[in-house]
Design a protein around this motif. Structure first.
Motif, PDB file in Angstrom:
ATOM      1  N   UNK A 103       0.855  -1.189   0.000  1.00  8.50           N
ATOM      2  CA  UNK A 103       0.000   0.000   0.000  1.00  8.50           C
ATOM      3  C   UNK A 103       0.888   1.235   0.000  1.00  8.50           C
ATOM      4  N   UNK A 104       0.336   2.318  -0.526  1.00  8.35           N
ATOM      5  CA  UNK A 104       1.092   3.562  -0.537  1.00  8.35           C
ATOM      6  C   UNK A 104       1.233   4.170  -1.911  1.00  8.35           C
ATOM      7  N   UNK A 105       0.574   3.549  -2.907  1.00  5.60           N
ATOM      8  CA  UNK A 105       0.584   4.113  -4.252  1.00  5.60           C
ATOM      9  C   UNK A 105       1.972   4.214  -4.843  1.00  5.60           C
ATOM     10  N   UNK A 106       2.153   5.219  -5.692  1.00  9.05           N
ATOM     11  CA  UNK A 106       3.448   5.379  -6.357  1.00  9.05           C
ATOM     12  C   UNK A 106       4.565   5.641  -5.356  1.00  9.05           C
ATOM     13  N   UNK A 107       4.230   6.298  -4.237  1.00  7.05           N
ATOM     14  CA  UNK A 107       5.277   6.663  -3.284  1.00  7.05           C
ATOM     15  C   UNK A 107       5.948   5.437  -2.680  1.00  7.05           C
ATOM     16  N   UNK A 108       5.189   4.369  -2.400  1.00  3.84           N
ATOM     17  CA  UNK A 108       5.823   3.186  -1.816  1.00  3.84           C
ATOM     18  C   UNK A 108       6.797   2.567  -2.808  1.00  3.84           C
ATOM     19  N   UNK A 109       6.473   2.603  -4.091  1.00  4.23           N
ATOM     20  CA  UNK A 109       7.414   2.097  -5.083  1.00  4.23           C
ATOM     21  C   UNK A 109       8.712   2.881  -5.069  1.00  4.23           C
ATOM     22  N   UNK A 110       8.606   4.197  -5.044  1.00  6.67           N
ATOM     23  CA  UNK A 110       9.803   5.045  -5.047  1.00  6.67           C
ATOM     24  C   UNK A 110      10.611   4.879  -3.764  1.00  6.67           C
ATOM     25  N   UNK A 111       9.921   4.889  -2.614  1.00 11.79           N
ATOM     26  CA  UNK A 111      10.629   4.835  -1.338  1.00 11.79           C
ATOM     27  C   UNK A 111      11.267   3.469  -1.102  1.00 11.79           C
ATOM     28  N   UNK A 123      13.533  -9.254  -5.146  1.00 14.36           N
ATOM     29  CA  UNK A 123      12.395  -9.255  -6.067  1.00 14.36           C
ATOM     30  C   UNK A 123      11.405  -8.223  -5.551  1.00 14.36           C
ATOM     31  N   UNK A 124      10.789  -7.478  -6.451  1.00 14.70           N
ATOM     32  CA  UNK A 124       9.687  -6.598  -6.081  1.00 14.70           C
ATOM     33  C   UNK A 124       8.406  -7.172  -6.651  1.00 14.70           C
ATOM     34  N   UNK A 125       7.372  -7.262  -5.835  1.00 16.56           N
ATOM     35  CA  UNK A 125       6.106  -7.826  -6.294  1.00 16.56           C
ATOM     36  C   UNK A 125       4.960  -6.947  -5.829  1.00 16.56           C
ATOM     37  N   UNK A 126       3.835  -7.028  -6.541  1.00 16.36           N
ATOM     38  CA  UNK A 126       2.647  -6.290  -6.135  1.00 16.36           C
ATOM     39  C   UNK A 126       1.438  -6.793  -6.908  1.00 16.36           C
ATOM     40  N   UNK A 127       0.259  -6.671  -6.287  1.00 17.30           N
ATOM     41  CA  UNK A 127      -0.992  -6.879  -7.010  1.00 17.30           C
ATOM     42  C   UNK A 127      -1.311  -5.682  -7.895  1.00 17.30           C
ATOM     43  N   UNK A 128      -0.742  -4.528  -7.549  1.00 18.41           N
ATOM     44  CA  UNK A 128      -1.016  -3.288  -8.276  1.00 18.41           C
ATOM     45  C   UNK A 128       0.165  -2.949  -9.176  1.00 18.41           C
ATOM     46  N   UNK A 129       0.060  -3.201 -10.474  1.00 21.92           N
ATOM     47  CA  UNK A 129       1.205  -2.977 -11.354  1.00 21.92           C
ATOM     48  C   UNK A 129       1.638  -1.528 -11.410  1.00 21.92           C
ATOM     49  N   UNK A 130       0.764  -0.597 -11.016  1.00 21.72           N
ATOM     50  CA  UNK A 130       1.159   0.808 -11.018  1.00 21.72           C
ATOM     51  C   UNK A 130       2.252   1.079  -9.993  1.00 21.72           C
ATOM     52  N   UNK A 131       2.241   0.353  -8.892  1.00 21.20           N
ATOM     53  CA  UNK A 131       3.311   0.496  -7.899  1.00 21.20           C
ATOM     54  C   UNK A 131       4.635   0.006  -8.475  1.00 21.20           C
ATOM     55  N   UNK A 132       4.566  -1.071  -9.239  1.00 22.38           N
ATOM     56  CA  UNK A 132       5.786  -1.592  -9.863  1.00 22.38           C
ATOM     57  C   UNK A 132       6.304  -0.629 -10.928  1.00 22.38           C
ATOM     58  N   UNK A 133       5.407  -0.004 -11.669  1.00 21.85           N
ATOM     59  CA  UNK A 133       5.837   0.995 -12.646  1.00 21.85           C
ATOM     60  C   UNK A 133       6.512   2.175 -11.958  1.00 21.85           C
ATOM     61  N   UNK A 134       5.990   2.596 -10.810  1.00 25.93           N
ATOM     62  CA  UNK A 134       6.608   3.692 -10.064  1.00 25.93           C
ATOM     63  C   UNK A 134       8.002   3.302  -9.584  1.00 25.93           C
ATOM     64  N   UNK A 135       8.145   2.040  -9.152  1.00 24.78           N
ATOM     65  CA  UNK A 135       9.469   1.565  -8.735  1.00 24.78           C
ATOM     66  C   UNK A 135      10.450   1.564  -9.901  1.00 24.78           C
ATOM     67  N   UNK A 136       9.970   1.127 -11.068  1.00 25.76           N
ATOM     68  CA  UNK A 136      10.833   1.122 -12.252  1.00 25.76           C
ATOM     69  C   UNK A 136      11.232   2.549 -12.622  1.00 25.76           C
TER      70      UNK A 136
END
Length: 218
Positions: A103-111, A123-136
Motif C-alpha cells: 500500500x502507498x501508491x506510487x510513493x511506496x514504489x519510489x521509497x 524481487x519486487x512484487x505487487x498486485x497493483x502494477x502501477x506500484x511496480x511501474x513507479x518503482x521502475x
C-alpha cells in the motif's frame, strides 16, 4: 526451486517481524516474502494489514500513524513492527528478499527502491502494477513479479505481466495447474505460487516446474 518463507517463518513466529525472518534463515529458506507500506511520515515499514486490529487489537490505520507511534505498538506475542531498513541491517546478502509493495501508491514504489538501493537478491512484487511501474521509474533494476489472485482483473491474468514489464507472475496456488504453468512459461515468465503449506501440494507444483514457492512453513 526456491523456497520463500511467507512473511517469515510465520507458522512459528509472528508474521513480518524480525524473529520470523531470522527463524526462516535458521530453517534454511532461500529467502523471505514480506509486505511493505508507508507510515504517515514516509517510513517504509514491514506490515501486511491496513490497520492494527488483527495483530494489536487497535483500530488505527497504519497510514495514519508516524513511525514513532508505530514503533511503540506492541503486537501479539510481544512483537514489534520493523522498518525495511531494520530488516536490511540483519539480513544476509546471500539470501533473497521478495518485497511486496502492499500500500502507498506510487510513493511506496519510489521509497522502497530508495531504501533497497544497492541491495542484491531482491524481487519486487505487487498486485497493483502501477506500484511496480513507479518503482521502475525510480530506477529499480530488480526483477518485478505481478501477483495474481482470482479477483485480479482478467486482462492481468492474460498479458498483464508483459504489459507492465514484469519477468514473473506469482499466483495464488489455487489458480495453479500444470497448464497454467506451461502457459506462463511459454510467455517467457517465471512462476511462483503462494501460499503452499501442504508437503503434497509443494511436490505437485514443483513437478510442474514452478520456480518459487511461498510457504508459512519453510
Amino acid at each position: 526451486m526456491m523456497i520463500f518463507a511467507h512473511r517469515g517463518a510465520s507458522d512459528a513466529r509472528l508474521e513480518n517481524t524480525l524473529p520470523a525472518f531470522l527463524h526462516a534463515l535458521e530453517r534454511g529458506a532461500d529467502g523471505v516474502e514480506l509486505d511493505v507500506q508507508l507510515s504517515r511520515d514516509g517510513e517504509v515499514i514491514v506490515f501486511h494489514d491496513a490497520d492494527l486490529l488483527r495483530l494489536a487489537g487497535r483500530h488505527e490505520r497504519v497510514e495514519h500513524l508516524t513511525w514513532e507511534e508505530l514503533s511503540a505498538v506492541t503486537l501479539l506475542r510481544g512483537g514489534k513492527i520493523p522498518r525495511l531498513r531494520d530488516l536490511l541491517g540483519v539480513w544476509p546478502t546471500d539470501r533473497w528478499l521478495n518485497v511486496e509493495l502492499k500500500a502507498g501508491g506510487a510513493q511506496i514504489g519510489r521509497e522502497a527502491v530508495r531504501v533497497l538501493s544497492g541491495r542484491p537478491r531482491v524481487l519486487l512484487s505487487s498486485f497493483d502494477p502501477r506500484m511496480l511501474l513507479a518503482a521502475r521509474g525510480a530506477g529499480s533494476a530488480y526483477e518485478h513479479a505481478l501477483l495474481l489472485a482470482a479477483e485480479s482483473p482478467p486482462f492481468l491474468h492474460v498479458n498483464g505481466a508483459q504489459a507492465f514489464g514484469c519477468a514473473s507472475v506469482h499466483l495464488d496456488h489455487r489458480l495453479c495447474t500444470a497448464a497454467t504453468v506451461r502457459r506462463y512459461h511459454g510467455q517467457g515468465l517465471q512462476v511462483g505460487v503462494w501460499t503452499v503449506n501442504s508437503p503434497l501440494r509443494k511436490r505437485e507444483v514443483e513437478g510442474w516446474g514452478v520456480e518459487r514457492i511461498m510457504t508459512d512453513s519453510p
